[in-house]
Design a protein around this motif. Structure first.
Motif, mmCIF file in Angstrom:
data_model
loop_
_atom_site.group_PDB
_atom_site.id
_atom_site.type_symbol
_atom_site.label_atom_id
_atom_site.label_comp_id
_atom_site.label_asym_id
_atom_site.label_seq_id
_atom_site.Cartn_x
_atom_site.Cartn_y
_atom_site.Cartn_z
ATOM 1 N N THR A 95 -37.277 -82.807 18.846
ATOM 2 C CA THR A 95 -37.629 -83.103 17.438
ATOM 3 C C THR A 95 -38.853 -84.300 17.601
ATOM 4 O OG1 THR A 95 -35.916 -82.170 16.164
ATOM 5 C CG2 THR A 95 -37.473 -83.475 15.166
ATOM 6 N N LEU A 152 -40.147 -86.859 10.137
ATOM 7 C CA LEU A 152 -39.732 -86.133 11.187
ATOM 8 C C LEU A 152 -39.597 -84.717 10.490
ATOM 9 C CD1 LEU A 152 -37.399 -88.460 13.322
ATOM 10 C CD2 LEU A 152 -39.325 -86.947 14.247
ATOM 11 N N GLY A 153 -39.424 -84.527 9.143
ATOM 12 C CA GLY A 153 -38.941 -83.234 8.460
ATOM 13 C C GLY A 153 -39.613 -82.199 8.985
ATOM 14 N N THR A 176 -35.292 -79.676 2.487
ATOM 15 C CA THR A 176 -35.542 -79.287 3.715
ATOM 16 C C THR A 176 -35.005 -77.999 4.170
ATOM 17 O OG1 THR A 176 -35.725 -81.686 4.050
ATOM 18 C CG2 THR A 176 -35.924 -80.291 5.848
ATOM 19 N N GLN A 209 -38.591 -81.147 12.496
ATOM 20 C CA GLN A 209 -36.945 -80.782 12.763
ATOM 21 C C GLN A 209 -36.968 -79.185 12.194
ATOM 22 O OE1 GLN A 209 -34.494 -83.010 9.762
ATOM 23 N NE2 GLN A 209 -32.544 -82.446 11.013
ATOM 24 N N THR A 235 -37.828 -77.283 15.346
ATOM 25 C CA THR A 235 -36.968 -77.303 16.371
ATOM 26 C C THR A 235 -35.714 -76.279 15.771
ATOM 27 O OG1 THR A 235 -36.139 -79.253 15.540
ATOM 28 C CG2 THR A 235 -37.624 -79.430 17.438
ATOM 29 N N GLN A 236 -35.389 -76.535 14.622
ATOM 30 C CA GLN A 236 -34.388 -75.683 14.191
ATOM 31 C C GLN A 236 -34.677 -74.199 14.106
ATOM 32 O OE1 GLN A 236 -33.507 -77.105 10.293
ATOM 33 N NE2 GLN A 236 -32.074 -78.994 11.134
ATOM 34 N N ARG A 287 -42.863 -84.166 17.423
ATOM 35 C CA ARG A 287 -43.590 -85.249 16.500
ATOM 36 C C ARG A 287 -44.642 -85.875 17.411
ATOM 37 N NH1 ARG A 287 -41.166 -90.714 14.631
ATOM 38 N NH2 ARG A 287 -41.170 -90.812 16.892
ATOM 39 N N LYS A 305 -33.329 -77.574 20.834
ATOM 40 C CA LYS A 305 -33.166 -77.897 19.438
ATOM 41 C C LYS A 305 -32.683 -79.163 19.152
ATOM 42 C CE LYS A 305 -32.408 -73.130 18.002
ATOM 43 N NZ LYS A 305 -31.397 -72.057 17.576
ATOM 44 N N THR A 306 -32.778 -79.824 20.210
ATOM 45 C CA THR A 306 -31.932 -81.486 19.989
ATOM 46 C C THR A 306 -32.765 -82.414 19.244
ATOM 47 O OG1 THR A 306 -32.911 -82.050 22.065
ATOM 48 C CG2 THR A 306 -30.975 -81.061 22.351
ATOM 49 N N TRP A 307 -32.262 -83.565 19.147
ATOM 50 C CA TRP A 307 -33.012 -84.448 18.320
ATOM 51 C C TRP A 307 -34.218 -85.040 19.199
ATOM 52 C CZ3 TRP A 307 -33.714 -86.948 13.958
ATOM 53 C CH2 TRP A 307 -34.097 -88.244 14.123
#
Length: 972
Positions: free
Chosen positions: A946, A891-892, A859, A895, A898-899, A950, A941-943
């Motif tokens: 993400t 979620l990949g 990833t 994620q 967002t990163q 999605r 950029k938080t969980w």
């Protein structure tokens, strides 16, 4: 709208009343029989069923008109007990006269709305661990023994309330009586009782004795119990019934019935079983099954009960349903409708039928919701009682067959609805028989001003072989009605969309189809052609299914069980098609008539009618004709005879009517005597019932008959034409499949070689796109692109996420978008040289799915590549599925978005699943739509960002796909 004219008479002498009743009946008979006169003069001794052919719906109409005519309120049992017009007139004489017919208001012991409404505490726990019905009831008794479970209408005004403790106590008492009578585990025990407290006690009493209940519908009138039992002898024989629980009136018939059913030891009443019970102290509320006479513990795979689909005619078929089948179906239906203990279920459905027994009672039992239940007779005599029960008890769930909604539209007077409130009614399932769009529209329009919401009407589909339910709408919505070209549908079985009809001419050209929802969780359906191949969307075929609710077969009928199964799938006998994975029925392959929720099989009546003097042997057709006025199917008998004089034909009609009542317990709706050679037959001499139905419905039965030789030539030509068309259609499918594979192989070889040799990734993509577009051009596959302007400019980093429906999805994205995708593929493909070389050269990434550490590393590498300008393209469902639906998204990809703070572009693919489905190597013709949505930028950029990204992407794809949301259903 029902006729509300007050026709009450002013005469008071009995002779005048008799004359007016006879006139009323004569008018009703003509209304029901296309203005034909009755075969014999109507007298007070005329039988309602055998002589006049009045079924339960016609009798209910007669009672309503009688009440209006004489200004009386008839007793509820009048519908059941009146056999002749003299019986009805006697009921009128004994009825209390009043100004207008009775209105179904609150029961007399209620003091106000507050006491009528059911407000029980919410039960947060659910019995997810129980494996049997006995265990289910025991769980409730342990958790809340005195919670109210059943509200049983004893009549129009009196209700008995039964708690879980009461149900268990009485059931175990009956269980001890059964054991004392010699019933052992695995024995079959028949129940022939009306909707009553004793029915519920007996059903669980049989289960607690570890025997197998066999529900049988009771006679409409106690005086018919002897004939009724004789008609059900075939069911009792097939089930090997050892004991029958029925009304006290049936006990004297025990010796007579034993002559036909060798296994039958006794016919007993509930009261007799109570007396036979061992004189022990009442068991504790937490007693296990093993505590009752030490008979052992029930198992999930034990047969819970037998649901007979026939018996009045032909050889009966007992559907074996295990505890596991029933609980799987109940849980899946509950999940589909979001059922909970906060709901209040209201039902008049018979508890000997799967929809009333499983859907209403056992479903209510599982979810700890109170069930308000009344006899079908209470509903039929005054349909408004159903609506008022929903009003008074604040009912939220209540199902019915289509004819019930039609009754409420046409037979309930406005004066009976004053103050009615249906706003609490959140789901009203319509099933168990053909559903009429006209009925749906008429019901929702009439009762909208009483709070009934259009989205509450929910057409569904089920069958006994799937316990009861199979397809349900996955969301609360207005009923889905699709209009298709009738001629194209009849000729090719292909559903071509049309605009909704505006007048009668349009209705003859346009066929409305009702959406029945998607398969319940854990279940699958498919549409197959005569060769057993799965059909694409909008193409008609036979409906097959499989899932945890599916029966293991028919009791003591291995041959019929074998024909039920097609590999691991079960044949439904129904024809239909899918649109976006949703089921639409178009007809039946099995010869079955569904009249007022009852299944009727025509073969035995045809045979019996053929034996009548004056009827040509083998020239009788019994079939269904849908009645737009009754909202249910009509039972039609078409018989050939050389006799053309009216008197003889009337006598034959009377004899046929009597046969129908004796064999089926229901009269016919119409009997037609026609000249010889009217009834169409196959070349082998079999009756073509569907052709008879067409002749009847188009009023072509009495058209001038052509010469026999001409009819033979014409029928042979038509038969050969249709056979040739079907054969050519099947051959065409095979030729197209072979051609498409040839095209794929022919293109794949040079494309692979060029990609392997070309030095640059960009050049490899030019070749790949050209090959994909050539494939769709050569196969004439229409590829429609929507929202191309939503793609970010070339060189801008973004991530594509798409639903995964077919092996063709990658080719479709390559051909439609014009992008050089960086596909994300599973790492297992690295072990396949051909796939590895091709995917590597076009810049794909391989992700390890089973090693978490390696997966994270893969990833991180993809995150760096996502910034290169070529879109990273992911199928976030992870794999593809043969059934329509959008599954959970991994979620990949989100994620990475967002990163790296790059947008997600959702793309929805439609049509690829129909062309080449998972686990199928047989491609079909079809069209593909690619819908590109506007980019979704990440918000942080938080969980949480993400997850939100999605959910937004998935919601857009779900909306555009038209497929069901399967995110919470991992069992499909």
């Amino acid at each position: 709208m029902p006729d509300t004219t007050d026709t009450r008479h002013t005469a008071s002498d009995p002779r005048s009343e008799a004359q007016q009743l006879l006139a009323l009946v004569h008018a009703l008979y003509q209304e029901l029989n296309q203005h034909q006169s009755p075969p014999e003069p109507i007298t007070l001794h005329t039988a309602l069923d055998a002589d006049l052919g009045f079924d339960s719906l016609s009798r209910a109409e007669l009672l309503q008109r009688t009440e209006r005519l004489f200004g009386v309120t008839l007793d509820d049992q009048t519908l059941a007990t009146s056999e002749t017009l003299q019986d009805l007139l006697t009921a009128v004489h004994h009825a209390q006269r009043h100004a207008q017919a009775e209105m179904a208001g609150p029961p007399s012991f209620y003091t106000g709305e507050e006491t009528a409404a059911i407000n029980l505490a919410h039960v947060s726990d659910t019995p997810t661990h129980v494996t049997t019905l006995q265990g289910l009831l025991d769980w409730h008794v342990t958790q809340h023994p005195d919670r109210q479970h059943l509200y049983v209408y004893q009549n129009a005004t009196d209700i008995d309330i039964i708690s879980y403790r009461t149900l268990q106590t009485h059931a175990q008492e009956i269980a001890r009586g059964l054991i004392h009578a010699g019933i052992a585990p695995g024995d079959t025990v028949a129940i022939m009782l009306p909707t009553s407290n004793d029915y519920f006690y007996s059903f669980f009493g049989i289960l607690y004795a570890r025997a197998i209940p066999v529900p049988i519908y009771p006679p409409a009138r106690p005086s018919q119990i002897e004939d009724h039992l004789m008609r059900h002898a075939k069911i009792l024989q097939n089930a090997g019934v050892k004991l029958m629980i029925t009304l006290p009136e049936g006990k004297p018939l025990s010796r007579l019935l034993r002559l036909q059913v060798d296994s039958l030891h006794a016919i007993v009443s509930v009261e007799a079983l109570r007396h036979q019970a061992a004189p022990t102290s009442p068991p504790p509320h937490t007693h296990q099954q093993a505590d009752i006479a030490g008979i052992g513990t029930p198992h999930a795979d034990d047969i819970a009960f037998l649901q007979y689909t026939s018996g009045s005619t032909g050889v009966p078929k007992g559907v074996m349903l295990t505890h596991a089948n029933l609980l799987a179906n109940i849980r899946a239906m509950g999940k589909a409708v979001n059922a909970s203990s906060k709901d209040v279920f209201v039902s008049w459905l018979p508890v000997y039928h799967d929809m009333g027994l499983i859907g209403a009672w056992l479903g209510s039992l599982y979810h700890a919701m109170p069930l308000v239940i009344m006899s079908p007779l209470l509903f039929l005599s005054k349909p408004e009682r159903w609506l008022w029960a929903i009003h008074h008890h604040k009912g939220t769930l209540s199902p019915a067959p289509n004819f019930a909604y039609e009754l409420c539209v046409n037979k309930v007077e406005e004066s009976a609805l004053k103050g009615l409130d249906l706003s609490q009614w959140r789901l009203s399932w319509n099933g168990a028989e053909p559903i009429s769009p006209r009925t749906i529209t008429a019901f929702t329009e009439r009762f909208a001003r009483f709070g009934f919401r259009q989205e509450a009407m929910s057409p569904v589909y089920g069958l006994a072989e799937s316990s009861v339910g199979l397809t349900f709408p996955t969301t609360v919505r207005t009923p889905r009605i699709e209009y298709v070209d009738r001629q194209r549908m009849m000729q090719s079985g292909h559903a071509i969309p049309c605009a909704s009809p505006h007048h009668d001419t349009d209705e003859k050209q346009i066929l409305p189809l009702i959406g029945l929802g998607h398969p319940l969780g854990g279940h699958q359906i498919r549409i197959v052609d005569p060769f057993g191949r799965e059909m694409p969307d909008r193409q008609e075929g036979e409906v097959e299914f499989k899932g945890p609710s599916a029966t293991q077969g028919y009791y003591h009928e291995p041959d019929k069980t074998e024909t039920l199964f097609h590999d691991s799938w079960l044949r439904t006998g129904d024809r239909g098609l899918t649109m976006d994975g949703e089921l639409f029925l178009t007809g039946r392959t099995k010869d079955i008539i569904i009249k007022a929720g009852r299944n009727i099989y025509p073969h035995e009546l045809e045979s019996a009618v053929s034996q009548l003097t004056g009827i040509r042997k083998g020239c009788v057709a019994v079939f269904a004709s849908h009645s737009p006025h009754a909202g249910t199917e009509q039972l039609i008998v078409l018989a050939e005879s050389h006799h053309s004089d009216d008197d003889t034909q009337q006598q034959l009609k009377s004899q046929i009517q009597s046969l129908a009542v004796n064999l089926l317990s229901v009269p016919t709706d119409d009997v037609v005597i026609c000249p010889p050679r009217t009834i169409p037959k196959t070349s082998s001499g079999k009756i073509r019932r569907s052709a008879c139905q067409d002749l009847y419905q188009t009023h072509s039965l009495h058209a001038p008959q052509r010469a026999v030789w001409w009819q033979t030539v014409r029928l042979t030509g038509v038969g050969l034409w249709h056979t040739t068309k079907r054969g050519l259609g099947g051959l065409g499918d095979y030729l197209f499949a072979a051609y498409m594979w040839l095209a794929m192989i022919t293109l794949a070889v040079p494309v692979w070689i060029l990609v392997a040799l070309l030095p640059s990734r960009q050049a490899c993509w030019h070749v790949t796109r050209a090959g994909a577009r050539a494939l769709f051009w050569l196969t004439r596959t229409r590829l429609t692109l929507e929202g191309q302007a939503n793609l970010p400019p070339k060189g801008t980093p973004f991530i594509v996420v798409a639903n995964h429906a077919s092996y063709l999805d990658g080719l479709v994205l390559a051909a439609a978008t014009g992008c050089d995708h960086q596909f994300v593929a599973k790492a297992e493909l690295l072990r396949q040289p051909i796939a590895r070389i091709f995917l590597t050269k076009i810049g794909s990434h391989f992700v390890e799915r089973f090693n978490v550490k390696q997966s994270l590393s893969d990833t991180e590498k993809m995150a760096e590549s996502a910034m290169s300008g070529a879109p990273l393209t992911v199928f976030p469902e992870g794999t593809l599925y043969r059934m329509a639906g959008i599954h959970d998204f991994h979620l990949g990809a989100f994620q990475i978005a967002t990163q790296q703070q790059i947008p997600i572009v959702p793309i929805t693919l439609r049509g690829t699943r129909s062309i080449l489905r998972d686990r199928s190597l047989f491609p079909r013709r079809g069209a593909i739509t690619v819908s590109i949505d506007s980019p979704l930028p990440p918000e942080g950029k938080t969980w949480q960002a993400t997850v939100a990204l999605r959910d937004q992407a998935r919601a857009r794809i779900l909306q555009r796909s038209g497929e069901p949301d399967l995110a919470k259903d991992t069992t499909r």
